[in-house]
Scaffold this active site. Structure first.
Site, PDB file in Angstrom:
ATOM      1  N   GLY A 123       8.668   3.754   0.681  1.00 42.00           N
ATOM      2  CA  GLY A 123       9.462   4.938   1.001  1.00 42.00           C
ATOM      3  C   GLY A 123      10.924   4.589   1.096  1.00 42.00           C
ATOM      4  N   GLY A 124      11.697   5.491   1.708  1.00 31.70           N
ATOM      5  CA  GLY A 124      13.130   5.279   1.824  1.00 31.70           C
ATOM      6  C   GLY A 124      13.482   4.085   2.686  1.00 31.70           C
ATOM      7  CG  PHE A 125      12.349   1.732   6.861  1.00 31.80           C
ATOM      8  CD1 PHE A 125      13.426   1.872   7.716  1.00 31.80           C
ATOM      9  CD2 PHE A 125      11.539   0.626   7.000  1.00 31.80           C
ATOM     10  CE1 PHE A 125      13.692   0.913   8.693  1.00 31.80           C
ATOM     11  CE2 PHE A 125      11.783  -0.338   7.967  1.00 31.80           C
ATOM     12  CZ  PHE A 125      12.866  -0.187   8.815  1.00 31.80           C
ATOM     13  CB  ILE A 129      -0.948   0.020   1.216  1.00 28.19           C
ATOM     14  CG1 ILE A 129      -0.157  -0.102   2.528  1.00 28.19           C
ATOM     15  CG2 ILE A 129      -1.984  -1.085   1.099  1.00 28.19           C
ATOM     16  CD1 ILE A 129      -1.016   0.009   3.778  1.00 28.19           C
ATOM     17  N   GLY A 130       2.145   1.120  -0.012  1.00 27.37           N
ATOM     18  CA  GLY A 130       3.022   2.282  -0.040  1.00 27.37           C
ATOM     19  C   GLY A 130       4.479   1.864  -0.012  1.00 27.37           C
ATOM     20  CE  LYS A 136       8.621  -3.134  -3.130  1.00 31.64           C
ATOM     21  NZ  LYS A 136       8.459  -4.297  -4.052  1.00 31.64           N
ATOM     22  CB  VAL A 137       3.802   0.359   3.850  1.00 31.79           C
ATOM     23  CG1 VAL A 137       2.801   0.206   4.991  1.00 31.79           C
ATOM     24  CG2 VAL A 137       4.905   1.334   4.242  1.00 31.79           C
ATOM     25  CG  ASP A 162      10.637  13.330   6.456  1.00 29.24           C
ATOM     26  OD1 ASP A 162      10.698  14.262   5.627  1.00 29.24           O
ATOM     27  OD2 ASP A 162      10.623  12.142   6.129  1.00 29.24           O
ATOM     28  CE  LYS A 220       8.171   2.588   8.336  1.00 34.12           C
ATOM     29  NZ  LYS A 220       8.283   4.046   8.447  1.00 34.12           N
TER      30      LYS A 220
END
Length: 861
Positions: A525-527, A522-523, A529-530, A643, A544
């Protein structure tokens, strides 16, 4: 000797003099280490000290100092630096005390000579710091290295100690001849750069590894003639020979005109800007070409072009086109326009090549604008003064850190270990006995949760939650359920979800996500996937998972767990648990049904036809502001998010906003301090310019970022959009321009424009503008932002309500939230527990000081 050579010599002498006279920058950290040497080594005008001199800590008992055989370094530049080396037969490191965190050059020097005991050409090793792998695998024999090889890196060092670790590979050995750790000016790499991917602007990410540094058209520059001790080579060996091409080198004898906001003597020596290569405009060839060998594995590179118009006799004559491979960097570049008619001023431009060609070549073309070629004799040809090529994201391997304690002798280690074990055993025994006694006395002794083999010593809130097995369920008998012990003082059930901050087994998460099925993403980012997931007890969660190539690591993982374990608020996303089995770093959050505020502003397939209304946007902004206010005021030291952006504000099933993603969060200053000095972190477009410039972090940095969010919510457009006309590219500049003219209504998202009341828009615009003040001291506190947004909502809701109505005491009472949580009474705490100590279940949004200030100074808001 011809006139050109004489001119170059003269320019070199003048530039060297200017360089030393302009060398005002003094590095806070300046470590020059001659490895394996027992005495200091003079190299040019610098002295490298022995690595056992005490200036650094050598953390290894498995090392040896070796010396090169006589005559093995003839004719080398800085030959004295390569006559000794430190050899490591086990993982070892150097530890450097950092007096001023920030950007540092780290230079490692290697020359694989053969000593009586070791053949350094047979070495194979990796080099890393605590945060980055500098060299994943260095093998001189495979690389055919028979010359000294310096490796230069630009790092952002945020710690008080920098540890550089050398790890032998495959039973081999590691070595190093010299190490430099030198501070650099904060603004050396502070700006964003164009990128080959759609010409968008992105921030320059560190670390960087130097590949080439070239003085185009001029002589080689030794390290002593550069204020930051960099070496520049000539460009002839990279200049592509082509039939019909004619170039000439230029040497400028006048004074360079350094302009405010442009290049400085620290960006490149004056000799680089005072010399250049010009294309002689013939009709057969219309471009100069340089070719550089890089890794065949496609990588990202930062390319910095240096210019100084030393060829034009008047402004607006020079026009330059620049291409990197098939990518256009800039066309029609007129330096005099940038300098408002000034000539001979140093200037540089950065360009990010997102992925190099698999051929392993970077080809740079410099040409003239087509409008100039028609009358080429009347205009100078295009020029270039310097090129720097730096590799980005150069390694994704795992870091290795050898702490300083390993430098002690075996006897010291044995004594310390024995003493520590005995002391720890005594303390633990007493603590266990005391806990058992107290728990038995209270009759509330809880079973200890089982811990995984990867258990870490920093499991937060472990003693506040219990692991219980329930009866048979649809998911299978005995499915574990993570519950809160409601009899435990201070325990907080959060929306009926699982107990926060509990360690989950990896097997359970694999089952809940169907082994991390891509269809559940569902998303990202830099860390990492979610994933959307459902726990065995039916709880919906967002999982996450850190990706292996993630540049965010254990520090962000730990920050998120420790921070969210100690904070609870209805406008902060709740952390349910985590998993750290093996190499996994996984975080579990409460599931937010409506995704991010950003996704609901810009829409897409998932949100088509469901754009947020103006009232919903106001409510989301007010909720996020309350969450940030709680972060800033709940603890003795404020927690600064660092952030804040629309993608980190999530919406639950009722569209209530919750602040998320605390991996970059940092504790603020003590009561007697004004700021925290730290490396600049955040997202491009949202970062506080005052923080970026001074590296001084305060809660007002979050206020600036939130001001950007306010404009983004109002206009529903990206913060930076290079596709738009130049005046509109930057949302903040564009919106504040119209706000200053009193015409903010011209930039409101057309989907909500009809619903926005003029009085509410005026107050909203004023609030955003005050948050975006250039200086942090001129911005409001978050409590005042919360108050202002509540006032905006009243102005929007009540027909006919005007600014003068704020004088009504009844209105002020209606708008005033409860008292500051740090002043809450004991009975308030009893009523709601942690994070719920006020009547309406929220922490305070404003202090009485803020209310009084608002009453008497409405016009200033």
């Amino acid at each position: 000797m011809d006139k050109l050579q004489l001119a170059l010599i003269l320019v070199g002498i003048i530039s060297a003099i200017c360089c030393f006279s302009a060398a005002a920058y003094t590095p806070a950290d300046n470590y020059l280490i001659s490895c394996g040497s027992s005495v200091g080594t003079t190299v040019g005008q610098r002295v490298f000290v022995a690595d056992d001199s005490g200036s650094v800590t050598l953390t290894s008992s498995h090392s040896a100092a070796v010396r090169a055989p006589p005559g093995s370094t003839p004719g080398f530049d800085n030959a004295a630096l390569y006559q000794t080396a430190r050899v490591f037969t086990a993982p070892s490191s150097y530890a450097f005390r950092i007096s001023r965190p920030g950007r540092h050059f780290v230079r490692l020097h290697f020359f694989p000579f053969a000593s009586q005991s070791y053949d350094l050409a047979a070495a194979s090793f990796k080099v890393s710091t605590q945060d980055a792998v500098l060299i994943d695998s260095y093998t001189p024999a495979k690389n055919g290295a028979s010359q000294p090889v310096p490796h230069e890196f630009l790092l952002d060092v945020a710690r008080g100690t920098l540890i550089i670790t050398f790890v032998p590979l495959a039973g081999g050995l590691a070595f190093v001849n010299a190490v430099e750790v030198v501070s650099v000016p904060d603004n050396l790499m502070a700006d964003s750069a164009r990128t080959s991917r759609g010409q968008q602007l992105i921030p320059i990410a560190l670390p960087l590894q130097m590949a080439y540094r070239v003085n185009v058209g001029g002589p080689a520059v030794a390290v002593d003639n550069d204020t930051l001790w960099r070496e520049w080579t000539k460009d002839q060996s990279y200049l592509a020979a082509s039939a019909g091409i004619v170039t000439r080198v230029l040497a400028y004898n006048g004074s360079l005109k350094y302009l405010a906001g442009e290049a400085t003597p620290d960006d490149a020596p004056s000799i680089v800007y005072a010399t250049a290569r010009e294309l002689v405009m013939l009709h057969t060839v219309d471009q100069m070409t340089w070719q550089f060998d890089v890794d065949k594995q496609p990588s990202s590179y930062l390319i910095r072009f240096h210019w100084c118009d030393v060829v034009s006799r008047a402004p607006q004559l020079l026009s330059i086109d620049v291409y990197v491979g098939s990518h256009t960097v800039v066309t029609g570049l007129d330096l005099s326009t940038i300098g408002n008619g000034t000539l001979a001023f140093p200037y540089y431009m950065d360009f990010i090549l997102d992925s190099s060609d698999p051929s392993g070549k970077i080809i740079i073309y410099i040409a003239s604008s087509s409008s100039m070629k028609k009358n080429s004799s009347a205009y100078p040809g295009p020029i270039l003064n310097g090129i720097e090529i730096m590799k980005m994201h150069f390694s994704s391997g795992s870091v290795v850190v050898i702490e300083q304690s390993s430098a002690r002798s075996k006897k010291q280690n044995l004594a310390i270990v024995l003493g520590s074990v005995c002391g720890a055993f005594a303390v633990v025994s007493i603590a266990v006995a005391l806990v058992i006694f107290l728990r038995k006395k209270e009759g509330k002794l809880l079973p200890s949760p089982s811990q995984s083999p990867s258990s870490t010593p920093w499991m937060p809130l472990l003693n506040r939650f219990s692991l219980r097995s329930r009866g048979p369920r649809a998911s299978g008998a005995g499915s574990p359920s993570f519950t809160v012990d409601k009899d435990m003082p201070g325990a907080i059930p959060v929306g009926g979800s699982s107990a926060p901050s509990y360690r989950f087994p990896l097997a359970m998460l694999q089952e809940a996500t169907d082994n991390f099925d891509e269809s559940l993403v569902i998303g990202a980012g830099g860390f990492g996937k979610v994933y959307r997931a459902v726990l065995p007890d039916g709880t919906k969660v967002a999982v996450k998972r850190a990706s292996p190539e993630s540049r965010q690591g254990a520090r962000e993982f730990r920050t998120e767990i420790e921070l969210l374990s100690g904070l609870r608020h209805r406008h902060l996303v709740s952390l349910i648990g985590y998993c750290d089995e093996g190499d996994e770093m996984i975080l579990l959050y409460e599931y937010m049904e409506h995704g991010s505020l950003r996704s609901r502003l810009y829409g897409g397939a998932a949100t088509a036809g469901r754009a947020l209304s103006w009232a919903q946007r106001l409510e989301a902004c007010a909720g996020a502001a309350r969450g940030l206010l709680y972060l800033h005021t709940a603890l003795a030291k404020p927690v600064i998010h660092r952030d804040v952006k629309t993608s980190n504000i999530l919406l639950d099933g009722g569209l209530a906003a919750k602040v998320a993603d605390f991996g970059l969060s940092k504790a603020g200053p003590e009561l007697d301090e004004t700021h925290v000095s730290t490396a600049v972190k955040g997202s491009f477009g949202y970062v506080d310019p005052d923080y970026a410039r001074t590296r001084k972090l305060t809660a007002k940095s979050d206020v600036y970022s939130f001001g950007v969010v306010l404009l983004e919510v109002l206009c529903a457009r990206p913060v930076v959009d290079p596709r738009l006309p130049k005046p509109m590219v930057n949302l903040v500049e564009w919106a504040l321009h119209w706000q200053g003219r009193g015409e903010l209504d011209k930039v409101v998202d057309r989907r909500i424009a009809a619903a926005v009341r003029p009085q509410a828009l005026t107050k909203y615009g004023e609030t955003a503008a005050r948050c975006l003040a250039e200086r942090g001291a001129d911005r409001p506190a978050m409590e005042d932002v919360v108050w202002s947004l509540q006032f905006v909502m009243r102005l929007q809701d009540d027909s006919g309500l005007d600014f003068s109505d704020v004088n009504s005491l009844n209105l002020v009472r209606e708008l005033t939230p409860p008292l500051d949580p740090r002043q809450s009474t004991s009975h308030e705490n009893e009523a709601g527990g942690e994070g719920e100590g006020v009547a309406d279940g929220e922490y305070t949004d404003v202090s009485m000081r803020g209310v009084f200030w608002q009453m008497v100074n409405v016009g200033g808001r």
